[in-house]
Motif scaffolding. Structure first.
Motif, PDB file in Angstrom:
ATOM      1  N   HIS A  82     -72.560  42.910  46.463  1.00 36.50           N
ATOM      2  CA  HIS A  82     -73.223  41.726  47.016  1.00 36.50           C
ATOM      3  C   HIS A  82     -72.337  41.104  48.089  1.00 36.50           C
ATOM      4  O   HIS A  82     -71.217  40.679  47.812  1.00 36.50           O
ATOM      5  N   LEU A  83     -72.842  41.067  49.327  1.00 32.24           N
ATOM      6  CA  LEU A  83     -72.126  40.440  50.433  1.00 32.24           C
ATOM      7  C   LEU A  83     -72.938  39.265  50.962  1.00 32.24           C
ATOM      8  O   LEU A  83     -74.169  39.314  50.983  1.00 32.24           O
ATOM      9  N   THR A  84     -72.242  38.220  51.403  1.00 30.98           N
ATOM     10  CA  THR A  84     -72.929  37.139  52.096  1.00 30.98           C
ATOM     11  C   THR A  84     -73.343  37.652  53.477  1.00 30.98           C
ATOM     12  O   THR A  84     -72.823  38.669  53.959  1.00 30.98           O
ATOM     13  N   PRO A  85     -74.285  36.973  54.149  1.00 34.35           N
ATOM     14  CA  PRO A  85     -74.690  37.431  55.487  1.00 34.35           C
ATOM     15  C   PRO A  85     -73.526  37.568  56.459  1.00 34.35           C
ATOM     16  O   PRO A  85     -73.470  38.524  57.240  1.00 34.35           O
ATOM     17  N   ILE A  86     -72.587  36.633  56.423  1.00 36.81           N
ATOM     18  CA  ILE A  86     -71.465  36.708  57.357  1.00 36.81           C
ATOM     19  C   ILE A  86     -70.540  37.862  56.980  1.00 36.81           C
ATOM     20  O   ILE A  86     -70.038  38.580  57.855  1.00 36.81           O
ATOM     21  N   GLU A  87     -70.304  38.074  55.692  1.00 36.51           N
ATOM     22  CA  GLU A  87     -69.497  39.224  55.271  1.00 36.51           C
ATOM     23  C   GLU A  87     -70.150  40.528  55.716  1.00 36.51           C
ATOM     24  O   GLU A  87     -69.463  41.443  56.188  1.00 36.51           O
ATOM     25  N   PHE A  88     -71.467  40.611  55.575  1.00 38.07           N
ATOM     26  CA  PHE A  88     -72.177  41.821  55.998  1.00 38.07           C
ATOM     27  C   PHE A  88     -72.044  42.017  57.506  1.00 38.07           C
ATOM     28  O   PHE A  88     -71.785  43.129  57.982  1.00 38.07           O
ATOM     29  N   ASN A  89     -72.216  40.944  58.274  1.00 40.49           N
ATOM     30  CA  ASN A  89     -72.090  41.049  59.728  1.00 40.49           C
ATOM     31  C   ASN A  89     -70.694  41.504  60.139  1.00 40.49           C
ATOM     32  O   ASN A  89     -70.535  42.313  61.065  1.00 40.49           O
ATOM     33  N   LEU A  90     -69.682  40.987  59.461  1.00 40.46           N
ATOM     34  CA  LEU A  90     -68.308  41.381  59.771  1.00 40.46           C
ATOM     35  C   LEU A  90     -68.092  42.856  59.456  1.00 40.46           C
ATOM     36  O   LEU A  90     -67.490  43.597  60.256  1.00 40.46           O
ATOM     37  N   LEU A  91     -68.592  43.306  58.318  1.00 38.72           N
ATOM     38  CA  LEU A  91     -68.432  44.713  57.951  1.00 38.72           C
ATOM     39  C   LEU A  91     -69.174  45.622  58.928  1.00 38.72           C
ATOM     40  O   LEU A  91     -68.663  46.682  59.317  1.00 38.72           O
ATOM     41  N   ILE A  92     -70.375  45.215  59.344  1.00 41.37           N
ATOM     42  CA  ILE A  92     -71.136  46.020  60.303  1.00 41.37           C
ATOM     43  C   ILE A  92     -70.392  46.122  61.630  1.00 41.37           C
ATOM     44  O   ILE A  92     -70.327  47.194  62.250  1.00 41.37           O
ATOM     45  N   LYS A  93     -69.819  45.020  62.081  1.00 46.20           N
ATOM     46  CA  LYS A  93     -69.072  45.054  63.343  1.00 46.20           C
ATOM     47  C   LYS A  93     -67.887  46.009  63.238  1.00 46.20           C
ATOM     48  O   LYS A  93     -67.617  46.792  64.172  1.00 46.20           O
ATOM     49  N   LEU A  94     -67.184  45.987  62.123  1.00 44.68           N
ATOM     50  CA  LEU A  94     -66.082  46.930  61.922  1.00 44.68           C
ATOM     51  C   LEU A  94     -66.600  48.363  61.839  1.00 44.68           C
ATOM     52  O   LEU A  94     -65.987  49.292  62.379  1.00 44.68           O
ATOM     53  N   ALA A  95     -67.754  48.541  61.171  1.00 47.03           N
ATOM     54  CA  ALA A  95     -68.310  49.886  61.007  1.00 47.03           C
ATOM     55  C   ALA A  95     -68.769  50.475  62.334  1.00 47.03           C
ATOM     56  O   ALA A  95     -68.671  51.690  62.551  1.00 47.03           O
ATOM     57  N   GLN A  96     -69.277  49.630  63.226  1.00 43.37           N
ATOM     58  CA  GLN A  96     -69.716  50.112  64.533  1.00 43.37           C
ATOM     59  C   GLN A  96     -68.561  50.713  65.325  1.00 43.37           C
ATOM     60  O   GLN A  96     -68.775  51.524  66.227  1.00 43.37           O
TER      61      GLN A  96
END
Length: 235
Positions: free
Chosen positions: A157-171
């Protein structure tokens, strides 16, 4: 914007609560209030507000950090901590508990409203995947299209901001993203120098996706530069 959202104010200082109610109702928000820290989580579950403004200091044994952690057990609702505590250590404690932003008293009402609007916008808009397909990095699996993250098959379970941060790193996985790049892309230009935000959210992400957060092998820090989401070494 006629209906910008519903805000729950959790604070036992009645004068401040009245002030905040006036500030936010005058700008179109619907405002809910909770004066009791023990009832806060239950009211969040019942009312499902769009954002919470939460004080830290309450009489008794339950403080704002404990309330925030309790809410984070079942909700990713954006939380702003509004408090007289000004030390960096207090801010980090707030972020570690799961807060998304931290505003100190005394505060400027217009700035607070602006930060609320910005946080609501960030929470509602996830980072565009930009062609990123499912990504497997060791035990970690990221599914951008479904907004899902799992470790060893168990959903995280990630908060929206945690998810956005992870996606940016994943990109940009296996590349170093600078502090400024991450802060401006996830939080916005106004946060370009707020490295304590980034440090706290990286810490929380590591707790959720790393096997041993104290010895990370997924999110790696490049001292003085930034962070990288890397393909882990074979264990």
């Amino acid at each position: 914007m006629n209906n910008p959202g519903r805000i729950l104010i959790v604070d036992d200082e009645r004068k401040l609560v009245r002030l905040l109610c006036n500030v936010f109702t005058s700008t179109g928000f619907k405002v809910l209030t909770c004066l009791s820290p023990e009832q806060a989580a239950g009211q969040v579950a019942l009312e499902q507000p769009d954002l919470i403004i939460l004080d830290i200091m309450f009489p008794g044994s339950m403080d704002g950090y404990a309330i925030c952690r309790e809410i984070r057990e079942f909700s990713s609702v954006p939380i702003i901590m509004l408090t007289a505590k000004v030390r960096d250590a207090d801010k980090i404690s707030g972020f570690d508990a799961g807060a998304d932003d931290y505003v100190t008293k005394p505060f400027n009402s217009k700035e607070l409203v602006a930060r609320v609007r910005a946080l609501l916008k960030r929470a509602q808009v996830t980072q565009p995947a930009e062609g990123l397909t499912d990504l497997h990095l060791g035990r970690l699996r990221i599914q951008p299209a479904n907004h899902r993250v799992s470790v060893d098959g168990a959903e995280v379970h990630l908060t929206p901001i945690e998810f956005n941060l992870l996606i940016k790193l994943a990109q940009h996985h296996d590349q170093v993203m600078t502090h400024e790049q991450l802060l401006t892309s996830v939080w916005g230009q106004d946060y370009a120098n707020d490295t304590e935000y980034l440090r706290a959210f990286i810490y929380n992400l590591r707790k959720k996706i790393e096997i041993d957060p104290s010895h990370p092998n997924l999110i790696i820090r490049c001292p003085g530069v930034g962070y990288s989401l890397v393909t882990p070494r074979e264990e």
